[in-house]
Design an enzyme around this catalytic site. Structure first.
Site, PDB file in Angstrom:
ATOM      1  N   LYS A  15       0.758  -1.113   0.048  1.00  0.00           N
ATOM      2  CA  LYS A  15       0.106   0.002   0.069  1.00  0.00           C
ATOM      3  C   LYS A  15       0.956   1.308   0.049  1.00  0.00           C
ATOM      4  CE  LYS A  15      -2.253   2.147   4.104  1.00  0.00           C
ATOM      5  NZ  LYS A  15      -1.152   2.864   4.334  1.00  0.00           N
ATOM      6  N   ASN A  16       1.985   1.141   0.907  1.00  0.00           N
ATOM      7  CA  ASN A  16       2.738   2.284   1.217  1.00  0.00           C
ATOM      8  C   ASN A  16       3.838   2.563  -0.297  1.00  0.00           C
ATOM      9  OD1 ASN A  16       1.128   2.904   3.144  1.00  0.00           O
ATOM     10  ND2 ASN A  16       2.617   2.313   4.659  1.00  0.00           N
ATOM     11  N   CYS A  21      -5.455   7.180   9.031  1.00  0.00           N
ATOM     12  CA  CYS A  21      -5.778   6.920  10.201  1.00  0.00           C
ATOM     13  C   CYS A  21      -5.662   7.706  11.495  1.00  0.00           C
ATOM     14  CB  CYS A  21      -4.754   5.470  10.617  1.00  0.00           C
ATOM     15  SG  CYS A  21      -5.408   4.194   9.728  1.00  0.00           S
ATOM     16  N   ARG A  34      -0.522  14.094  12.890  1.00  0.00           N
ATOM     17  CA  ARG A  34      -0.413  13.996  11.679  1.00  0.00           C
ATOM     18  C   ARG A  34      -0.056  15.495  10.975  1.00  0.00           C
ATOM     19  NH1 ARG A  34      -2.493   8.471   9.292  1.00  0.00           N
ATOM     20  NH2 ARG A  34      -0.250   8.520   8.486  1.00  0.00           N
ATOM     21  N   ASP A  37       3.965   0.049  12.275  1.00  0.00           N
ATOM     22  CA  ASP A  37       2.969  -0.579  11.706  1.00  0.00           C
ATOM     23  C   ASP A  37       3.016  -2.156  12.180  1.00  0.00           C
ATOM     24  OD1 ASP A  37       1.791   1.425   9.748  1.00  0.00           O
ATOM     25  OD2 ASP A  37       3.758   1.357   9.450  1.00  0.00           O
ATOM     26  N   ARG A  47      -8.478  -0.661   3.712  1.00  0.00           N
ATOM     27  CA  ARG A  47      -7.627   0.379   3.138  1.00  0.00           C
ATOM     28  C   ARG A  47      -6.258  -0.107   2.843  1.00  0.00           C
ATOM     29  NH1 ARG A  47      -6.597   4.414   6.985  1.00  0.00           N
ATOM     30  NH2 ARG A  47      -5.034   5.057   5.210  1.00  0.00           N
TER      31      ARG A  47
END
Ligand code: EPU
Length: 455
Positions: free
Chosen positions: A40-41, A137, A142, A327, A435
């Site tokens: 995903k990243n 999230c 952030r 994570d 997600r």
């Protein structure tokens, strides 16, 4: 309806999930083989990079996750043609890039953090950029100050309005001298995506060097960029006039692989994660082994399993690469509730990433969260002012509960907790998991989980 529930529903819709609840009967070990695809990243950022090119790009191993859907929506709003050219393969054609309508951009507000990375590419292609309010999230403040400061250093002018963030570059973008206050993954990507087409050379100090960033650099090099990674987190980017499309297979999702590994350990199971590779998971594998987990490295993946015997407590600090990723801590903590003794997890990257432990405590785990962190004599990572610590004392038996998923990684750990618990659990907001975890419902079925999902 809360904004969290709305986010979960939108995410679920993007990948075709219709129900937001899963009912799990715990106590069955997960066993079998699943595949992980592109990260995903990385995949989402590789899609943004395609906007910098004059010709189409092909990205392989793109996972079917909702963040890919958000980035597809952003690219399409700006005139990039995104088409599927085989399973998990996207063709991204930027030849008709055009200004987006506010409504198209606004429809994506609050869905993901990736849109912030469109700033540099849009300034290069269109001379201006409109970015929606960000999502992602809820794991801390952030902020985006590193991104904005870097863009200003390149010559961007930034206005924040009710529409979102509007950027222009009246004098074009010039190479810059930037030192990040912290090796931020997103800010490093912002600099890479902006510097490749800027006039002159950019020097970036204190850069993040996660494997996903190295893969993005590899993609940019395929496109014609000149990027040199020096020791000590220094990256030089020599601006070029044009870039062309790339063909690239996305790096595997090491966060997903680590999540299934922890699921194998916590449920006393045995999972072969196809596509997982050792090098990018080395730090995780050390902790997994110290906690009593076993693994076998194969050419096409890694087998993670509980070898029998008691699990052991560990002390771990999350950190930037090559440290233990933030994570990875949430799924691991579920396994640590089974370890004999006291484990400590210091979260040093985000200021609010233990919210998910509330549900584990409700299910019977003995976890104490120290909101201001804990002093510790044997720390490897220098203490940051924002950190917290979780002390997990085990072994404890978890029992079923009704749980509402708060965020992506915490949510996956809730699934694992329900799978290990005695009795039945109802887990809601599962859309959030889509997600970042492709086909997770199908994978649970493949691994023999006992659950009911109607949708
Ligand atoms: N930070 C600032 N200002 C900024 C940017 C970051 O203060 O302008 C701070 C953050 O608040 C945080 C730290 O710097 O305390 C690190 O943030 P970073 O920028 O590295 O994170 P990110 O780019 O927003 C990515 C991943 C996260 C992953 C982190 C750390 C994506 C889309 N997200 O976030 O992944 O945890 O790097 O590796 O790549 C996830 O996948 O669930 C996830 C949250």
């Amino acid at each position: 309806m809360s904004s969290l529930v709305k986010d979960a529903q939108r995410a679920a819709q993007r990948v075709g999930l219709t129900s937001d609840k899963i009912v799990i009967n715990g106590g069955k070990p997960l066993r079998g083989r699943i595949e992980v695809r592109g990260a995903k990243n990385l995949a989402t950022k590789a899609m943004v990079a395609a906007l910098l090119a004059e010709t189409p790009s092909i990205l392989k191993d793109v996972p079917n996750i909702s963040d890919v859907g958000v980035v597809t929506g952003m690219l399409e709003a700006y005139g990039v043609e995104v088409s599927s050219v085989g399973t998990g393969q996207l063709r991204l054609d930027p030849k008709n890039v055009l200004k987006a309508h506010f409504a198209q951009i606004d429809a994506l507000a609050g869905s993901s953090r990736i849109p912030i990375l469109f700033c540099g590419p849009l300034l290069h292609r269109l001379g201006e950029a409109l970015i929606p309010d960000l999502g992602g999230c809820r794991i801390g403040d952030r902020p985006i100050d590193f991104h904005m400061d870097a863009l200003r250093a390149f010559g961007a002018v930034i206005d924040k309005s009710y529409e979102g963030i509007r950027l222009t570059a009246p004098n074009g973008l010039r190479g810059a001298d930037i030192e990040l206050p912290y090796p931020s993954v997103g800010a490093t990507e912002q600099v890479l995506l902006t510097a490749t087409l800027a006039h002159g050379t950019t020097e970036l100090r204190n850069a993040a060097i996660e494997p996903e960033i190295m893969d993005l650099i590899a993609i940019l090099q395929k496109m014609g960029a000149i990027i040199t990674v020096e020791p000590n987190r220094v990256i030089f980017i020599e601006g070029v006039d044009t870039l062309h499309g790339y063909e690239h297979r996305a790096l595997f999702d090491r966060n997903e692989a680590a999540s299934w590994a922890s699921a194998a350990l916590a449920t006393e199971g045995d999972i072969f994660v196809g596509g997982a590779k050792q090098i990018e998971l080395m730090t995780f594998l050390n902790i997994f082994r110290k906690a009593g987990g076993a693994f076998d490295i194969h050419e096409d993946g890694i087998r993670f399993y509980h070898p029998g015997g008691p699990l052991k407590p560990v002390v771990v600090e999350t950190d930037v690469h090559p440290g233990f990723m933030t994570d990875w801590q949430q799924p691991l903590i579920v396994a640590l509730t089974k370890a004999h003794g006291r484990s400590v997890v210091h979260e040093t990257v985000y200021e609010n990433r233990f919210g998910f432990t509330d549900a584990l405590i409700e299910m019977g785990a003995d976890i104490v969260v120290h909101k201001d962190g804990l002093e510790s004599v044997s720390r490897r990572v220098p203490r940051r002012p924002l950190e917290q610590a979780a002390v997990i004392t085990g072994p404890t038996k978890l029992h079923g509960a009704d749980i509402e998923i708060p965020d992506l990684r915490g949510g996956f750990s809730h699934l694992i907790a329900a799978l290990t618990a005695e009795g039945q659990s109802t887990v809601s907001n599962v859309g959030i998991i889509s997600r970042g975890y492709e086909h997770f419902i199908d994978k649970l079925a493949l691994l023999g989980a006992d659950f009911i999902y109607e949708g």
